[in-house]
Write an enzyme that holds these catalytic residues in place. Sequence first.
Site, PDB file in Angstrom:
ATOM      1  N   TRP A 105       0.987  -1.496  -0.127  1.00 20.65           N
ATOM      2  CA  TRP A 105       0.355  -0.354  -0.210  1.00 20.65           C
ATOM      3  C   TRP A 105       0.845   0.878   0.022  1.00 20.65           C
ATOM      4  CZ3 TRP A 105      -1.926   2.238   5.084  1.00 20.65           C
ATOM      5  CH2 TRP A 105      -2.800   3.932   4.027  1.00 20.65           C
TER       6      TRP A 105
ATOM      7  N   ASP B 260      -0.908  -5.116   9.205  1.00 19.51           N
ATOM      8  CA  ASP B 260      -1.630  -4.332   9.043  1.00 19.51           C
ATOM      9  C   ASP B 260      -3.123  -5.409   8.765  1.00 19.51           C
ATOM     10  OD1 ASP B 260      -3.456  -2.787   8.101  1.00 19.51           O
ATOM     11  OD2 ASP B 260      -2.352  -1.741   6.845  1.00 19.51           O
TER      12      ASP B 260
ATOM     13  N   LYS C 172     -13.371  -1.041   5.330  1.00 15.40           N
ATOM     14  CA  LYS C 172     -13.732  -1.549   4.625  1.00 15.40           C
ATOM     15  C   LYS C 172     -15.076  -3.056   4.710  1.00 15.40           C
ATOM     16  CE  LYS C 172     -10.707  -0.120   2.725  1.00 15.40           C
ATOM     17  NZ  LYS C 172      -9.194   1.058   1.735  1.00 15.40           N
TER      18      LYS C 172
HETATM   19  N1  KET Z   1      -3.918  -0.676   5.363  1.00 15.23           N
HETATM   20  C1  KET Z   1      -3.687  -0.856   4.254  1.00 15.23           C
HETATM   21  C2  KET Z   1      -3.133  -2.182   3.046  1.00 15.23           C
HETATM   22  C3  KET Z   1      -4.587  -0.610   3.164  1.00 15.23           C
HETATM   23  O1  KET Z   1      -4.647  -0.567   1.520  1.00 15.23           O
HETATM   24  C4  KET Z   1      -6.041   1.042   3.944  1.00 15.23           C
HETATM   25  C5  KET Z   1      -6.544   1.473   2.466  1.00 15.23           C
HETATM   26  C6  KET Z   1      -4.954   1.284   4.728  1.00 15.23           C
HETATM   27  C7  KET Z   1      -4.163   0.067   5.529  1.00 15.23           C
HETATM   28  C8  KET Z   1      -5.571   2.531   5.213  1.00 15.23           C
HETATM   29  O2  KET Z   1      -7.383   2.783   5.441  1.00 15.23           O
HETATM   30  P1  KET Z   1      -7.682   3.383   6.739  1.00 15.23           P
HETATM   31  O3  KET Z   1      -9.026   4.000   5.812  1.00 15.23           O
HETATM   32  O4  KET Z   1      -6.947   4.608   7.341  1.00 15.23           O
HETATM   33  O5  KET Z   1      -7.978   2.371   7.788  1.00 15.23           O
HETATM   34  N2  KET Z   1      -5.899   1.302   1.581  1.00 15.23           N
HETATM   35  C9  KET Z   1      -7.666   2.188   0.604  1.00 15.23           C
HETATM   36  C10 KET Z   1      -7.871   3.702   1.039  1.00 15.23           C
HETATM   37  C11 KET Z   1      -6.627   4.443   1.168  1.00 15.23           C
HETATM   38  O6  KET Z   1      -5.484   4.900   0.374  1.00 15.23           O
HETATM   39  O7  KET Z   1      -6.486   5.312   1.878  1.00 15.23           O
HETATM   40  C12 KET Z   1      -7.210   1.951  -0.330  1.00 15.23           C
HETATM   41  O8  KET Z   1      -5.660   1.215  -0.931  1.00 15.23           O
HETATM   42  O9  KET Z   1      -7.580   2.263  -1.862  1.00 15.23           O
END
Ligand code: KET
Length: 454
Positions: free
Chosen positions: A183, A264, A300
């Site tokens: 990510w 994560d 999600k």
């Molecule tokens: N870890 C991973 C692996 C991840 O894909 C995301 C979000 C997060 C943590 C953080 O999510 P949060 O909203 O802080 O709980 N990924 C998607 C959104 C982004 O980039 O913020 C994405 O990859 O599209």
Amino acid sequence: MHPQLTSASSSTSSPSDRRLSALVRHLTGSSPEIDSQSILSASPTSGFHGDSVFSHIVRAPEDPILGVTVAYNKDPSPVKLNLGVGAYRTEEGKPLVLNVVRKAEQMLVNDRSRVKEYLPIVGLAEFNKLSAKLILGAESPAIRENRVTTVQCLSGTGSLRVGAEFLAKHYHQRTIYIPHPTWGNHPKVFTLAGLSVKTYRYYNPVTRGLNFQGLLEDLGSAPSGAIVLLHACAHNPTGVDPTFQQWEQIRQLMRSKCLLPFFDSAYQGFASGSLDADAQSVRMFVADGGECLVAQSYAKNMGLYGERVGALSIVCRAADVASKVESQLKLVIRPMYSNPPIHGASIVAIILKDRNMYNEWTIELKEMADRIISMRQQLFDALRARGTPGDWSHIIKQIGMFTFTGLNKEQVAFMTKEYHIYMTSDGRISMAGLSLKTVPQLADAIHAAVTRVV
Ligand code: KET
């Protein structure tokens, strides 16, 4: 008047100092007159009426993931399609608020005894307890033995950041190994927290599968005690996860080298549709009695994206250690954002503690996961039907929210320009943003990109 300001009017001061001092005298009423001309013509370096003191700042590039949405929003095309950010959409292409979440919110609104007081620094106690159970399992000995400390944080990102700041301050090893690729925000979060980021091999672009040998070699040569970031499930962006047996080998290797796992978990329930199956990797590492960190996100799996609900758990070997760790986590959090928001965590707590609501949630979650899985099959079939050159079986083999297509930057740019399809430039597409209606558009675009752009 302040001595420094009065001295600015002496004959030895510069013209800009004199203008500054005139302005100060005017504003403080110490001078009836003001040389307005000299103020208006103030040089840019004076900071007044000239260029901004920030005029040297260069424009930063948009975020590689969230910037895709910015570009998408600017596109006036009626057929535009956003497959960039990992955010679930319904068959109608609309964001989804789960029914069970709506219900919980209604309960919160109806409860007149609820107040808006600050939460403790570590967040909502009930939420923390239930979050630990969700990821570690209700019967986890670590929980029973009070060896786990859990703090509510600002979604997955905030949990990673708090964990990383804690490690940078208190752990003897400052190096964190992250998979390549990973990510896009991982390296930034960890670097800014004060850790030094290195990568381990993860993905083999030829097989479009796991580079297991490379992974073992890289972790095998990491210094003892190094931190290792592991995606609990549904690896982003590749959609490639180790098998159960491979996880077991990773665990053995990491424990033998005292590498510290930092999980994560942003997609629990989204990969397989089962909350327990998607937590298996974490539970394996906790079952051996060793220590680890876990960052959880409800963005999600509960669709709480903008509510920013998540948790950081640190599993320790002993209860007194966990309690001391928590006391230090509070010192990380307090100056960062003081304490977390109450609304989203309350929604989660209501759902997790009530058996019926929990069951309802798992059904809705499974529906989302199943829809994503069916989109994989649809896209695969559509490409096969078009005779699109290449082996596209990875679309159905990969798991989670994303397909790592293998399309290159130029092909992605072509698809955006010609088909108004938006995705990250590394060729990742969010399967959750796709529907029966839009699969043909995507398949046409991929077919055109593969046959026309090398
Ligand atoms: N870890 C991973 C692996 C991840 O894909 C995301 C979000 C997060 C943590 C953080 O999510 P949060 O909203 O802080 O709980 N990924 C998607 C959104 C982004 O980039 O913020 C994405 O990859 O599209």
